[in-house]
Design a protein around this motif. Structure first.
Motif, PDB file in Angstrom:
ATOM      1  N   GLU A  42      -3.837   6.810   1.450  1.00 52.81           N
ATOM      2  CA  GLU A  42      -2.680   7.603   1.016  1.00 52.81           C
ATOM      3  C   GLU A  42      -2.306   7.391  -0.449  1.00 52.81           C
ATOM      4  N   SER A  43      -2.580   6.184  -0.984  1.00 53.15           N
ATOM      5  CA  SER A  43      -2.009   5.873  -2.296  1.00 53.15           C
ATOM      6  C   SER A  43      -2.985   5.377  -3.357  1.00 53.15           C
TER       7      SER A  43
ATOM      8  N   LYS B 293       5.614   3.599  -4.087  1.00 52.78           N
ATOM      9  CA  LYS B 293       5.620   4.849  -4.831  1.00 52.78           C
ATOM     10  C   LYS B 293       5.155   4.598  -6.255  1.00 52.78           C
TER      11      LYS B 293
ATOM     12  N   TRP C 141       0.809  -1.209   0.000  1.00 52.27           N
ATOM     13  CA  TRP C 141       0.000   0.000   0.000  1.00 52.27           C
ATOM     14  C   TRP C 141       0.849   1.268   0.000  1.00 52.27           C
ATOM     15  N   LYS C 142       2.098   1.169   0.438  1.00 52.11           N
ATOM     16  CA  LYS C 142       2.926   2.369   0.574  1.00 52.11           C
ATOM     17  C   LYS C 142       3.891   2.560  -0.583  1.00 52.11           C
TER      18      LYS C 142
END
Length: 429
Positions: A303-304, A250, A247-248
């Motif tokens: 967040e993504s 880039k 999930w984090k």
């Protein structure tokens, strides 16, 4: 974007000059490019002109039909997963050629080439969105039969996945006679629940083929919900997938990275759950699992992965309107806290803020209204106490009060209304 399109065009030109074996290598290279394309890039190369060009290569014996199938099946597979619609295929010469071949092969009494028919049907359904009943009743039983293959080899699983992904491309607006093909899809789903023989995508595609039928046959609710346990299975799949993806990570140059297929599957499960609950708002079984799972995904995706995050919120808003789901389930599942966290975001768009306020109204209204019995009220009191304490301790009352000045403006901008009385947003003990 331009680089991928130019490379695709370059390889397409190479196909016209290559030997049959060299064409296979070129097609593999093209598939790598297609997989990395986003939906807009894919749409820009999937044109009627390009398909007519391929048809001309077949007509001139430059392109074997084996290589045509190899070329189309992978492109259609990625087109379906990337959710890009377009009716360009219907008007192409290649579509007309494949349509005639399906009818010819499907009507054979003897010496039918089953593998060719499966390949043709997959390509047709991957691309086509308007089809005749004649082709529908050839393609669907053909691909369901292919999907019933229970071999556990990787190659067999891949073939089953291709067949089911093609089937789930059939629109929910296509009415299927009651009872038709139910035994086959039910067998596919139940066998997987016992033996786990399908890929994640294949299993979801089998469910999508069934859920799409609910629009025209509500009698399937009982089988989907209580016999095959749609909500439970969807929650389990979402739980497992959410632990696998990064999930984090880039984003790289606008592409979805290595997790794009898993992200697509997660989004599709959320969409189908939402459709199911919108169709059957009185249903309540296994909602606690769905809520807990979706809240976790929303937190992870915030967040993504904006599309997944919004699909999750939309599903939660659908469930809060279901009267049969107990309010305590939302409180224990963390929905209220998630919504309040969102209301603190400085970039929250107006229509979403209004929906969140409406959520608070529905939530508190349920706890305020008079219980039908003293026993029910006693059972509800811990939930009311917990909410009251969180409103106070977390400063949620201050958040709602601070928004009061813009509620009137928002209320006049959108089609649904919220209360202008700030007291209605709170629960008092």
């Amino acid at each position: 974007m331009i680089q991928s399109i130019e490379k695709f065009e370059e390889l397409l030109a190479m196909l016209e000059k290559s030997s049959e074996n060299e064409q296979k290598r070129v097609i593999e290279e093209m598939n790598i490019i297609i997989e990395k394309m986003d939906s807009n890039e894919l749409f820009s190369v999937l044109t009627e002109k390009m398909l007519n060009r391929v048809d001309g290569m077949i007509e001139e014996k430059i392109f074997s039909f084996e290589n045509t199938i190899l070329f189309l099946s992978q492109m259609g597979y990625f087109k379906t997963l990337k959710d890009r619609q377009g009716r360009y295929f219907n008007y192409s010469l290649l579509c007309n050629r494949i349509r005639k071949m399906i009818i010819y092969e499907g009507q054979k009494k003897d010496e039918k080439n089953e593998k060719l028919l499966v390949d043709l049907c997959e390509c047709y359904l991957f691309f086509n969105e308007v089809y005749s009943s004649e082709l529908f009743f050839i393609c669907v039983p053909c691909l369901l039969k292919a999907s019933l293959n229970k071999e556990e080899s990787e190659e067999a699983q891949r073939k089953v996945e291709m067949a089911l992904v093609a089937l789930d491309n059939i629109s929910q607006y296509k009415k299927i006679e009651k009872g038709l093909y139910l035994n086959e899809i039910k067998e596919i789903l139940k066998y997987h629940q016992e033996h786990r023989n399908l890929t994640r995508l294949a299993y979801q595609s089998a469910w999508k083929f069934l859920i799409n039928r609910l629009y025209n046959d509500e009698s399937l609710e009982e089988m989907s919900a209580n016999e095959l346990h749609f909500a439970r299975e969807a929650s389990r799949e979402l739980d497992e997938l959410s632990k696998c993806v990064d999930w984090k990570r880039k984003e790289e140059k606008g592409k979805k990275g290595r997790d794009w297929k898993d992200m697509t599957i997660i989004k599709n499960w959320l969409q189908k759950l939402n459709e199911f609950f919108l169709l059957f708002p009185t249903w309540k079984e296994e909602c606690d699992e769905v809520i807990r799972c979706v809240v976790g995904i929303c937190r992870a995706a915030r967040e993504s992965e904006n599309e997944i995050y919004e699909e999750g919120l939309s599903l939660l808003h659908t469930i809060i309107n279901m009267e049969n789901v107990r309010t305590v389930v939302f409180l224990n599942g963390g929905v209220f806290n998630l919504i309040m966290e969102e209301m603190q975001q400085p970039t929250l768009i107006s229509n979403l803020l209004l929906r969140h306020l409406k959520f608070c109204l529905i939530f508190t209204f349920r706890l305020k209204r008079k219980a039908e019995s003293e026993i029910e009220e006693a059972n509800r009191r811990p939930a009311k106490m917990k909410l009251f304490e969180e409103l106070e301790e977390e400063g949620y009352e201050d958040i709602i009060t601070s928004l009061y000045r813009i509620i009137l403006k928002l209320d006049s901008m959108f089609y649904f209304r919220v209360s202008l009385d700030i007291v209605d947003y709170f629960v008092n003990i």
